[in-house]
Enzyme design. Structure first.
Site, PDB file in Angstrom:
ATOM      1  N   TYR A 260       0.841  -1.202   0.000  1.00  0.00           N
ATOM      2  CA  TYR A 260       0.000   0.000   0.000  1.00  0.00           C
ATOM      3  C   TYR A 260       0.872   1.246   0.000  1.00  0.00           C
ATOM      4  O   TYR A 260       2.062   1.161   0.309  1.00  0.00           O
ATOM      5  CB  TYR A 260      -1.021   0.007   1.150  1.00  0.00           C
ATOM      6  CG  TYR A 260      -0.502  -0.319   2.532  1.00  0.00           C
ATOM      7  CD1 TYR A 260       0.141   0.630   3.315  1.00  0.00           C
ATOM      8  CD2 TYR A 260      -0.702  -1.592   3.062  1.00  0.00           C
ATOM      9  CE1 TYR A 260       0.579   0.326   4.597  1.00  0.00           C
ATOM     10  CE2 TYR A 260      -0.263  -1.913   4.335  1.00  0.00           C
ATOM     11  CZ  TYR A 260       0.372  -0.937   5.106  1.00  0.00           C
ATOM     12  OH  TYR A 260       0.800  -1.254   6.354  1.00  0.00           O
ATOM     13  N   HIS A 310       5.985  -0.655   1.207  1.00  0.00           N
ATOM     14  CA  HIS A 310       5.817   0.331   0.138  1.00  0.00           C
ATOM     15  C   HIS A 310       6.824   0.105  -0.975  1.00  0.00           C
ATOM     16  O   HIS A 310       7.911  -0.389  -0.731  1.00  0.00           O
ATOM     17  CB  HIS A 310       6.048   1.745   0.685  1.00  0.00           C
ATOM     18  CG  HIS A 310       5.350   1.990   1.975  1.00  0.00           C
ATOM     19  ND1 HIS A 310       4.006   1.813   2.121  1.00  0.00           N
ATOM     20  CD2 HIS A 310       5.812   2.371   3.189  1.00  0.00           C
ATOM     21  CE1 HIS A 310       3.670   2.092   3.361  1.00  0.00           C
ATOM     22  NE2 HIS A 310       4.745   2.423   4.029  1.00  0.00           N
TER      23      HIS A 310
END
Ligand code: C5P
Length: 334
Positions: A260, A310
């Site tokens: 995410y 990430h």
């Protein structure tokens, strides 16, 4: 017929031929030249007659916009949670729940209802127009801010967004001292003064329960790690990042890279959708390739880069692309 008249007729014929030839060329190379012509003409007239998309010299959206940008940029996805935008599609709810899996999540709609009994439910920042010029600074936590002397420039923005643990005290010359919005999640929370808006990024239902608790009873002390049970913040200035907007950022801007988006990238996207100009500070490595925070002494710290959650490189490339296309201004520090 006089010589002058004959010359005029010849010039007219030459001009007529040139126009006919050019039109023919366009019809040959473009599928629909009339569309092209009208688009071009309307763009020209727009820049002549309209005051522009915002009141700044250059706005995030422009009449003659870049296709890569327009394909992605969607102002109809509202960045904040309200009672209205809290309604999630099954797909979004499933995706959002999957970010930080909860064994027994509380009833989402009941939690949202309680939330809006504690914080205001209002549509903010949706006042874009030719009169508005809202300048925003998004301040990431990179060590490249150290010695940058960006402080006064950052402080001159209308909106100043800081992230997670970011301190200002002791670092004013480089990072400034004003904060209008502080982005955080329960595990990264810090106290705020009465004038700063707390922008919570919820990764799970428990995060919504946490903000209710942290502003009232202080009963939640643990998520997946111990968290602050209470937080100093003005309840009337608490904002919640919308899960729908969160998913839009992930799908559309990151094309599902990483698990995410980082808080920094989510903050940048928030700014891009509520501001007219965006300046970005404190993103990326420093001049030696270190990914530490500006307040850390140890240059080997790389909290953000090495989480594995990430895709730091992809995010950074999108950020650079936005800068290339003059949608944001990047200040790379030292
Ligand atoms: O480390 P933290 O997540 O608190 O930093 C906030 C944001 O600042 C990150 O999400 C990232 O976007 C940006 N950052 C960066 N380079 C660093 C540290 C942080 O780009 N060295």
């Amino acid at each position: 017929m006089s010589l002058l008249k004959r010359r005029k007729i010849r010039a007219f014929i030459a001009l007529f031929c040139a126009v006919t030839f050019t039109t023919f060329l366009f019809s040959y190379t473009l599928r629909d030249p009339s569309l092209y012509f009208f688009k071009y003409a309307s763009r020209l007239s727009d820049s002549f007659f309209s005051k522009g998309q915002c009141g700044c010299g250059r706005c995030i959206t422009e009449v003659d916009d870049d296709p890569w940008f327009t394909e992605r940029f969607n102002l109809s996805v509202y960045p904040l949670m309200t009672r209205r935008t809290s309604l999630l599609t099954d797909d979004t709810y499933r995706w959002w729940q999957w970010l930080q899996v909860e064994r027994q999540p509380a009833n989402y709609s009941e939690v949202v209802e309680k939330l809006f009994q504690v914080i205001p439910d209002s549509d903010l920042y949706m006042d874009a127009g030719p009169e508005r010029c809202r300048s925003c600074a998004v301040v990431g936590n990179s060590g490249n801010l150290k010695g940058s002397r960006y402080g006064s420039q950052i402080d001159s923005s209308d909106v100043i967004i800081r992230i997670n643990q970011a301190p200002t005290s002791g670092y004013e010359k480089d990072v400034g001292s004003r904060t209008t919005h502080h982005v955080m999640y329960p595990e990264s929370a810090v106290d705020l003064d009465n004038t700063t808006s707390l922008l919570l990024i919820p990764f799970k239902t428990l995060d919504l329960q946490w903000i209710i608790s942290a502003l009232t009873t202080g009963s939640i002390k643990h998520t997946y790690i111990p968290v602050r049970s209470r937080i100093k913040a003005n309840k009337d200035r608490v904002l919640i990042y919308s899960p729908t907007f969160f998913k839009y950022v992930y799908d559309t801007w990151l094309e599902s890279h990483g698990r995410y988006p980082s808080t920094g990238f989510l903050s940048l996207m928030f700014a891009l959708h509520i501001c007219d100009t965006v300046s970005v500070y404190g993103f990326g490595a420093d001049q030696y390739g270190n990914w530490h925070h500006y307040w850390e002494v140890n240059h080997l710290g790389g909290a953000f880069r090495h989480t594995g959650v990430h895709d730091g490189d992809y995010e950074y490339n999108v950020t650079l692309l936005l800068a290339d296309k003059h949608k944001i201004k990047m200040f790379k520090g030292r």
